[in-house]
Design a protein around this motif. Structure first.
Motif, PDB file in Angstrom:
ATOM      1  N   ILE A 126      -1.253  -4.605 -32.861  1.00 10.16           N
ATOM      2  CA  ILE A 126      -2.011  -5.113 -31.711  1.00 10.16           C
ATOM      3  C   ILE A 126      -1.906  -6.633 -31.634  1.00 10.16           C
ATOM      4  CG2 ILE A 126      -4.346  -5.330 -30.759  1.00 10.16           C
ATOM      5  CD1 ILE A 126      -4.859  -2.511 -31.935  1.00 10.16           C
TER       6      ILE A 126
ATOM      7  N   TYR B  72       8.424  -7.604 -29.518  1.00 10.33           N
ATOM      8  CA  TYR B  72       7.284  -6.747 -29.878  1.00 10.33           C
ATOM      9  C   TYR B  72       7.748  -5.335 -30.163  1.00 10.33           C
ATOM     10  CZ  TYR B  72       3.425  -3.607 -29.655  1.00 10.33           C
ATOM     11  OH  TYR B  72       2.556  -2.613 -29.966  1.00 10.33           O
TER      12      TYR B  72
ATOM     13  N   GLU C  43      -2.462  -1.097 -38.029  1.00  9.45           N
ATOM     14  CA  GLU C  43      -2.421  -1.093 -36.570  1.00  9.45           C
ATOM     15  C   GLU C  43      -2.884  -2.421 -35.989  1.00  9.45           C
ATOM     16  OE1 GLU C  43      -1.226   0.992 -34.207  1.00  9.45           O
ATOM     17  OE2 GLU C  43      -0.312   1.939 -35.942  1.00  9.45           O
ATOM     18  N   ALA C  44      -3.738  -3.146 -36.716  1.00 11.96           N
ATOM     19  CA  ALA C  44      -4.164  -4.469 -36.246  1.00 11.96           C
ATOM     20  C   ALA C  44      -2.961  -5.405 -36.149  1.00 11.96           C
ATOM     21  CB  ALA C  44      -5.223  -5.041 -37.169  1.00 11.96           C
TER      22      ALA C  44
ATOM     23  N   LEU D 159       1.378  -7.446 -30.136  1.00  6.49           N
ATOM     24  CA  LEU D 159       1.358  -7.208 -28.698  1.00  6.49           C
ATOM     25  C   LEU D 159       0.695  -8.364 -27.959  1.00  6.49           C
ATOM     26  CD1 LEU D 159       1.893  -5.314 -26.300  1.00  6.49           C
ATOM     27  CD2 LEU D 159      -0.329  -4.287 -26.738  1.00  6.49           C
TER      28      LEU D 159
END
Length: 68
Positions: A58, A10, A54-55, A61
């Motif tokens: 996430i 990640y 940014e999605a 993650l």
């Protein structure tokens, strides 16, 4: 041991969205500097690109914790 590799993966995959966000806002700032009257049209596109980029981070993650 495998959980540590997922978190490391990640961390490495977060580099891509970081570069993407930088490129998005660099293009936005450049566009507004060239044509200030286009700010109203460029700003929503920049924030949409930021949100989608940014999605991905996430999502990565979440997968790092799923495959832990």
């Amino acid at each position: 041991m495998e959980g540590n590799i997922a978190i490391l993966g990640y961390g490495l995959s977060a580099i891509g969205p970081g570069i993407g966000v930088g490129l998005i806002f660099a293009a936005y700032i450049s566009g507004v500097a060239r044509q200030p009257e286009a700010r109203g049209m460029l700003q929503p596109l920049a924030f949409l690109g930021f949100a989608l980029t940014e999605a991905l981070a996430i999502f990565g993650l979440a997968l790092a914790f799923v495959f832990r």
